[in-house]
Design a protein around this motif. Structure first.
Motif, PDB file in Angstrom:
ATOM      1  N   THR A  38      -2.954   4.705  -5.142  1.00  0.00           N
ATOM      2  CA  THR A  38      -3.246   3.496  -6.123  1.00  0.00           C
ATOM      3  C   THR A  38      -2.147   4.242  -7.560  1.00  0.00           C
ATOM      4  O   THR A  38      -2.226   3.363  -8.496  1.00  0.00           O
ATOM      5  N   GLU A  39      -1.846   5.368  -7.480  1.00  0.00           N
ATOM      6  CA  GLU A  39      -1.096   6.159  -8.621  1.00  0.00           C
ATOM      7  C   GLU A  39       0.440   5.465  -8.523  1.00  0.00           C
ATOM      8  O   GLU A  39       1.076   5.495  -9.709  1.00  0.00           O
ATOM      9  N   ARG A  86       0.738  -1.174   0.023  1.00  0.00           N
ATOM     10  CA  ARG A  86       0.047   0.074   0.132  1.00  0.00           C
ATOM     11  C   ARG A  86       0.809   1.275   0.213  1.00  0.00           C
ATOM     12  O   ARG A  86       0.361   2.295   0.149  1.00  0.00           O
ATOM     13  N   PRO A 108      -5.596   5.649  -0.205  1.00  0.00           N
ATOM     14  CA  PRO A 108      -4.874   4.916  -1.123  1.00  0.00           C
ATOM     15  C   PRO A 108      -4.037   5.472  -2.400  1.00  0.00           C
ATOM     16  O   PRO A 108      -4.247   6.477  -2.652  1.00  0.00           O
ATOM     17  N   ASP A 162      -7.471  -2.301   4.000  1.00  0.00           N
ATOM     18  CA  ASP A 162      -8.281  -1.248   3.115  1.00  0.00           C
ATOM     19  C   ASP A 162      -9.223  -0.497   4.183  1.00  0.00           C
ATOM     20  O   ASP A 162      -9.315   0.683   3.808  1.00  0.00           O
TER      21      ASP A 162
END
Length: 676
Positions: free
Chosen positions: A612-613, A443, A610, A600
């Protein structure tokens, strides 16, 4: 002592770069070539003398410092500073001939023989006397030598032998117990000796926990692990205090091995308070897992043992090691990634074992900075390149790594959980720590480790992967954290016993009942190869194995339910709102990927967005301080990656302007100094 000891030439602050140097293995004609090549590689410091007791004191009380004088003078002349070892990890043959009882005895009663390293009974009076004498002689000789940057006491305490079971240790253990408990009655109460008729009426009746026909008293065994660790620490303090007295102002360290896969006998929370600079040795364990994740975990744990302060990677390998069943070479670029990943997570440099590869002895196939292949080799070219890269990062000195979350870890709990006759041999504390850490790593969260009684208020999320042994104060501390607004995630089989391995009164999970808002009536471990399903929000399903529990909510909300198995229909994962925070409980064993589903939602509770990139296996870590703010992007994949930047800056390894998105080549590293 300064936060960042000078490990480079005075007036030329740099990050440390170098390795263990063992010139005694080579004729003096080689030394000149060594220092010339050290300058070419950008070496700033080397560790010297760690295994040289037999040469420094060839006969009892007769010292020969001539060769070491010449080595230190030569290194100083060429601008290389010295981490000078006290050679007390390897007593000479003459010492063991005079004192064979200084060789340690294992639990089965077998005395080890001379011929390896670290074969030491740390309770042996003759060893302590001889160690103090050689340390004193070294300090008097070199306290003011201009090359001296750091004292290096002993080597890797606890490896390969931490506990000895001889008669010297038995007598020392009795004294240690008397200091700890006072009366024998207090010890009987703490150890629960009424069980199996083990009651003592005198300390003289107590021996080390030697081999018994069946399981021994777990409290006895746990205290012996504490005693063995404390005894090694006594000897370290003895040497450290001699060095402080005779060489004031020179920092003293000893090299830790914090990776949970490499040393399980040392309580590094206690050791971190004893050294002037935390240093660590780390070697990749090639067991099929993602080695860079274990590396990051070890570096985060080392930084945490240092209290967040700068620390130093004192040993790792340029390529393969020689002591595992399989010892693969590092791939091109992997050495630099390994080294700079440690720097990203707080190390003030990168050091290796060793400078020149040995021709003889047990470690002749262990890689080095200068390999058998010489300077016309990939390893050497990568060493020279890394030296230049480390040199370009001098401005990082003194900055600190920024963490996002915390993980609770306690060596005493690990020791206790590892004893005999636990409900399942497959529920392993270290495995739980690895899995929780891997989930957080994936993460893109940087982790601080914390003692269970430490202040946790600065972290939005705290995870507890394994805390079988939890003191009452640890329970209160975790409750305060949640009530104050924190988000807590606790794994199964935690909070069960106190510091003496006695079950907390009442229902499981003992010290953590209140904060988790539940009780556990029974455990029902699964057999080998068995698995269960748990179902959650929206009909989602996850697979778990090894462990299940019969959980009874006492204020907690059921979020995931056992779909089958012994506890079918009962709570598997719960969530308890307490004060301003939330406590999660995971009552089964989930792998890292399944665990991410629970983490999460916990991150949502904690307000952690998050990331996520960022691609998988591209780690992004920040160091901040008076020296500025630095972003490390380390790409462990075989494809180029793009990393978003929070602002413009300068990429230090290539000297290029960076803004918007940073391209990190496959297997590469980029370090950006962000504009103020």
């Amino acid at each position: 002592m300064p936060d960042t000891p000078e490990t480079t030439s005075p007036g030329k602050p740099r990050l440390a770069f170098g390795g263990d140097y063992n010139p005694e293995q080579w004729p003096e004609s080689v030394w000149q070539e060594d220092v010339r090549l050290m300058r070419e590689a950008g070496v700033t410091m080397v560790s010297v003398g760690i295994f040289s007791w037999a040469l420094l004191e060839p006969e009892p009380g007769a010292y020969d410092f001539g060769w070491l004088d010449r080595v230190l003078d030569l290194l100083h002349k060429h601008g290389v500073r010295v981490d000078l070892g006290t050679p007390t990890v390897a007593p000479p043959a003459w010492f063991y001939r005079a004192h064979p009882d200084a060789l340690p005895v294992n639990r089965e009663g077998v005395r080890y023989a001379f011929g390896s390293r670290a074969a030491i009974c740390h309770s042996n009076p003759a060893y302590r006397e001889a160690a103090a004498a050689v340390t004193t002689a070294l300090a008097r000789r070199y306290a003011r030598h201009p090359a001296l940057a750091l004292w290096h006491v002993h080597n890797e305490y606890g490896v390969p032998v931490s506990a000895c079971y001889c008669d010297h240790c038995a007598a020392h253990f009795r004294r240690w117990l008397a200091d700890r408990y006072g009366s024998v009655d207090a010890l009987n109460e703490a150890w629960g000796t009424a069980f199996w008729g083990q009651h003592y009426t005198s300390y003289d009746q107590i021996d080390p926990p030697r081999l018994t026909p069946t399981a021994g008293n777990p409290a006895h065994q746990l205290d012996y692990r504490r005693f063995a660790d404390a005894t090694m620490r006594e000897n370290f303090r003895m040497e450290r205090d001699i060095l402080h007295r005779l060489a004031p102002g020179v920092p003293v360290t000893t090299n830790f091995m914090t990776a949970l896969s490499q040393c399980d006998s040392v309580d590094y929370w206690a050791w971190g308070r004893e050294v002037d600079l935390v240093t660590n040795d780390h070697y990749l364990i090639t067991d099929g897992r993602r080695t860079h994740v274990n590396l990051a975990m070890a570096a985060d744990l080392t930084r945490s043992v240092a209290g967040g302060a700068p620390w130093l990677l004192l040993e790792h390998s340029t390529s393969g090691v020689n002591w595992q069943p399989h010892n693969p070479a590092k791939r091109p670029g992997e050495m630099a990634r390994n080294s700079l990943a440690h720097v990203a997570r707080g190390s003030e440099g990168a050091m290796f074992f060793q400078w020149r590869q040995s021709r003889r002895g047990a470690e002749k196939f262990h890689s080095s900075m200068l390999p058998h292949a010489g300077t016309d080799s990939r390893v050497w070219r990568e060493v020279v390149r890394l030296g230049a890269d480390i040199g370009s990062l001098a401005a990082l000195r003194g900055t600190r790594t920024v963490a996002d979350v915390a993980m609770v870890w306690d060596w005493h709990s690990w020791w206790a959980q590892s004893l005999e006759w636990r409900p399942s041999r497959d529920l392993d504390a270290r495995e739980r720590a690895d899995s929780f850490y891997e989930t957080l790593y994936d993460r893109h969260l940087t982790v601080d480790f914390a003692h269970p009684e430490a202040d946790l208020s600065g972290y939005p999320l705290v995870v507890v992967p394994a805390l079988y042994l939890a003191t009452e104060e640890a329970g209160r501390n975790l409750r305060r954290y949640v009530e104050g607004g924190g988000t807590l995630v606790v794994s199964c089989f935690s909070g069960i016993v106190d510091e003496h391995d006695a079950v907390h009164p009442g229902a499981y999970p003992g010290a953590l009942r209140d904060v988790l808002g539940l009780t556990v009536e029974e455990w029902s471990p699964l057999g080998e190869g068995e698995a269960v399903r748990i179902t959650g929000p929206g009909g989602a399903s996850l697979e778990a194995d090894v462990w299940t529990e019969f959980v009874v909510p006492r204020g907690a909300q059921t979020v995931w339910t056992y779909a089958n198995g012994p506890a079918a229909g009962g709570p598997a994962v719960t969530r308890h709102r307490l004060g301003r925070g939330t406590a999660w409980y995971v009552s089964t064993r989930l792998g890292a990927k399944a665990l991410d589903t629970v983490i999460d939602t916990a991150c949502e509770d904690a307000g952690i967005e998050p990331r996520t990139e960022l691609p998988t296996d591209v780690e992004v870590v920040r160091r901040c301080g008076d020296g500025g703010e630095y972003l490390f992007a380390i790409n462990h994949t075989t494809d180029d990656a793009k990393v978003p930047l929070p602002g413009p800056g300068t990429e230090l390894l290539a000297g290029e302007h960076a803004a918007g998105h940073l391209t990190v080549p496959a297997g590469g590293v980029r370090v950006v100094r962000l504009d103020a």
